[in-house]
Design a protein around this motif. Structure first.
Motif, PDB file in Angstrom:
ATOM      1  N   ALA A 244     109.505  28.777  13.613  1.00 60.14           N
ATOM      2  CA  ALA A 244     109.272  29.186  12.228  1.00 60.14           C
ATOM      3  C   ALA A 244     108.153  30.215  12.165  1.00 60.14           C
ATOM      4  N   GLY A 245     108.303  31.164  11.242  1.00 60.37           N
ATOM      5  CA  GLY A 245     107.337  32.252  11.152  1.00 60.37           C
ATOM      6  C   GLY A 245     106.895  32.513   9.730  1.00 60.37           C
ATOM      7  N   ALA A 246     106.066  33.534   9.595  1.00 58.06           N
ATOM      8  CA  ALA A 246     105.595  34.008   8.299  1.00 58.06           C
ATOM      9  C   ALA A 246     105.379  35.507   8.425  1.00 58.06           C
ATOM     10  N   ASP A 254     106.086  34.669  14.891  1.00 58.72           N
ATOM     11  CA  ASP A 254     107.269  33.969  15.407  1.00 58.72           C
ATOM     12  C   ASP A 254     106.779  32.909  16.378  1.00 58.72           C
ATOM     13  N   ILE A 255     106.744  31.656  15.929  1.00 53.87           N
ATOM     14  CA  ILE A 255     106.092  30.575  16.676  1.00 53.87           C
ATOM     15  C   ILE A 255     107.051  29.403  16.819  1.00 53.87           C
ATOM     16  N   SER A 256     107.051  28.784  17.993  1.00 52.83           N
ATOM     17  CA  SER A 256     107.874  27.586  18.219  1.00 52.83           C
ATOM     18  C   SER A 256     107.032  26.472  18.833  1.00 52.83           C
ATOM     19  N   ARG A 257     107.348  25.254  18.428  1.00 50.31           N
ATOM     20  CA  ARG A 257     106.741  24.067  19.019  1.00 50.31           C
ATOM     21  C   ARG A 257     107.793  22.964  19.095  1.00 50.31           C
ATOM     22  N   GLN A 374     100.824  46.376  23.103  1.00 48.14           N
ATOM     23  CA  GLN A 374     102.139  45.833  22.797  1.00 48.14           C
ATOM     24  C   GLN A 374     101.974  44.372  22.363  1.00 48.14           C
ATOM     25  N   VAL A 375     102.884  43.914  21.519  1.00 42.96           N
ATOM     26  CA  VAL A 375     102.880  42.524  21.067  1.00 42.96           C
ATOM     27  C   VAL A 375     104.248  41.929  21.378  1.00 42.96           C
ATOM     28  N   LEU A 376     104.235  40.764  21.985  1.00 42.51           N
ATOM     29  CA  LEU A 376     105.494  40.132  22.367  1.00 42.51           C
ATOM     30  C   LEU A 376     105.371  38.626  22.277  1.00 42.51           C
ATOM     31  N   THR A 377     106.505  37.970  22.315  1.00 41.03           N
ATOM     32  CA  THR A 377     106.514  36.516  22.361  1.00 41.03           C
ATOM     33  C   THR A 377     106.736  36.062  23.799  1.00 41.03           C
ATOM     34  N   GLU A 418     106.519  28.656  21.967  1.00 43.36           N
ATOM     35  CA  GLU A 418     106.457  30.104  21.774  1.00 43.36           C
ATOM     36  C   GLU A 418     105.149  30.507  21.107  1.00 43.36           C
ATOM     37  N   ASP A 419     104.461  31.443  21.749  1.00 43.34           N
ATOM     38  CA  ASP A 419     103.244  32.023  21.199  1.00 43.34           C
ATOM     39  C   ASP A 419     103.410  33.531  21.072  1.00 43.34           C
ATOM     40  N   ASN A 420     102.553  34.137  20.257  1.00 42.32           N
ATOM     41  CA  ASN A 420     102.546  35.587  20.047  1.00 42.32           C
ATOM     42  C   ASN A 420     101.384  36.189  20.818  1.00 42.32           C
ATOM     43  N   ILE A 421     101.673  37.179  21.648  1.00 40.32           N
ATOM     44  CA  ILE A 421     100.732  37.670  22.651  1.00 40.32           C
ATOM     45  C   ILE A 421     100.483  39.164  22.459  1.00 40.32           C
TER      46      ILE A 421
END
Length: 438
Positions: A244-246, A254-257, A374-377, A418-421
């Motif tokens: 789920a994201g915002a 974009d994050i998952s747990r 750059q930003v990625l998951t 999932e984390d945002n990096i």
């Protein structure tokens, strides 16, 4: 984002330089970026939720401005044609025009069809960027979504400005609040629908505000990668996978747990996958090929499957037989920004040269070399999907699987973390963890 105005000034200045460069390369006069139009549902006068053209919000970071335009030549102050109808049926977002006038020459438009009156007369050597080609034709715009321009813009979008990085951090803050509320709702035994509502309340965003349809998957539903049913009935819960994201100023988180209600082999696997995921994040650095990191993920998943005795054999045989592809069928991650699966993931240069994913990983969404800003998951998973497992049973690799142990995990669905990096020179910035979501 206390300093967002100064960061936005720098952001817009850099985008102007990019526009000037591509216009020069393609011998074009200007770009005309269209925010898009409302779309009516079939046989009705209702509209679908508006989705703004991502190119528009790259320059004007607002998402609720249909029928608006930006004119850019890379030199002069950009012109914003802002649609503000006099409408008794719907509320129109009202902007503080004087605030945006420091960056844009602003023209107001009360009727969408009159936009030609406020644009330059000769538009034959301008490029239209948007999806409504019939509008571009009616306005006499000579070039529609020219590929060299799109390639250039998409490639360079992967390099985020300070403004964009701040927006992604803010989006993560909102999403984290939602995840914490969803976790509490799950622990109270609420339904998938109720968990989703808890997430939205905590983020302060409606479902149409979210950057993508949330995945709230209880029990075996976690084995469906893009599950979106949101069961209204609460059931005895073993596990929950939430992706789920915002969004903030049009930029996505974009994050998952994955959570478990009990101490079990599945909860141990969640912990092990958390360690695996953080080990992959620690590898992120400039110059790393994302495909290599994806392959490293499969090696680590193979090792985990062996450690927990879900499969037998050597590490090499688990990989060679494609066993990890059954338990982890999607890619390690993707670029993130104005879109959740941001464009340019396969592009090797700004001329549009693409590098396709390896045949063994057709769903990988990024093949780029990692570079600064750059930003990625990073989102490894471990799933127990009946469809894929039944296929593996018929293959040679199926003989290496301890089926009783694997089938005992089917009711739990699967795991995704999932984390945002953000890629920095010294080390990766794990935005999600550093802002407080463990």
């Amino acid at each position: 984002m206390q300093n967002w105005q100064s960061e936005f000034t720098q952001h817009l200045t850099l985008l102007q330089l990019r526009v000037a460069e591509i216009l020069k390369l393609e011998s074009l006069d200007a770009l005309l970026i269209h925010s898009g139009q409302l779309k009516k549902t079939f046989l009705d006068d209702l509209h679908y939720p508006f989705q703004v053209n991502p190119h528009f919000k790259h320059f004007m970071p607002l998402v609720a401005l249909p029928n608006s335009w930006i004119l850019l030549n890379g030199v002069n102050k950009p012109k914003l044609v802002l649609y503000q109808p006099e409408n008794i049926w719907q509320a129109t977002p009202k902007l503080a025009i004087e605030e945006w006038q420091q960056w844009f020459e602003v023209d107001m438009l009360t009727r969408a069809e009159l936009v030609g009156d406020v644009l330059p007369y000769d538009r034959a050597n301008m490029a239209y960027i948007g999806e409504n080609i019939e509008v571009a034709d009616a306005l006499g715009i000579g070039h529609k979504n020219p590929e060299p321009v799109l390639h250039y813009l998409h490639y360079h979008r992967a390099y985020k400005t300070a403004f964009e990085l701040s927006c992604i951090r803010q989006a993560n803050k909102k999403a984290i609040a939602g995840h914490l509320a969803a976790k509490q709702s799950f622990s109270q035994g609420q339904s998938e629908f109720e968990i989703q509502q808890a997430f939205c309340r905590a983020t302060g965003q409606t479902e149409s505000d979210l950057p993508y349809p949330n995945i709230v998957a209880v029990n075996e539903h976690g084995a469906i990668l893009h599950y979106d049913q949101q069961n209204r009935t609460a059931v005895p819960c073993h596990s929950m996978l939430i992706d789920a994201g915002a969004q903030h100023f049009g930029y996505a988180a974009d994050i998952s747990r994955t959570y478990s209600t009990e101490s079990s082999r599945f909860s141990e696997l969640i912990d092990a996958m958390g360690v695996l995921q953080q080990g992959l994040v620690a590898q992120v650095r400039p110059g790393l090929k994302f495909v290599d990191l994806h392959n490293e993920m499969h090696l680590r998943i193979a090792s985990l499957l062996l450690e927990y005795q879900l499969v037998a054999g050597s590490l090499e045989s688990v990989i060679e037989q494609g066993i990890t592809q059954t338990f982890m069928p999607h890619g390690l991650g993707h670029l993130l920004g104005l879109q959740v699966h941001d464009v340019g993931g396969f592009m090797q240069d700004d001329r549009g040269t693409n590098l396709t994913p390896p045949e063994t990983s057709p769903y990988l969404r990024c093949t780029r070399v990692l570079e600064l800003n750059q930003v990625l998951t990073i989102e490894p998973g471990l799933y127990f999907m009946p469809q894929l497992l039944s296929q593996l049973k018929q293959q040679a690799g199926g003989k290496q699987v301890h089926w009783s142990l694997v089938e005992a995990l089917l009711p739990y669905g699967g795991i995704r973390i999932e984390d945002n990096i953000i890629v920095h020179a010294a080390k990766a910035e794990n935005v999600t963890r550093e802002l407080g979501l463990s």
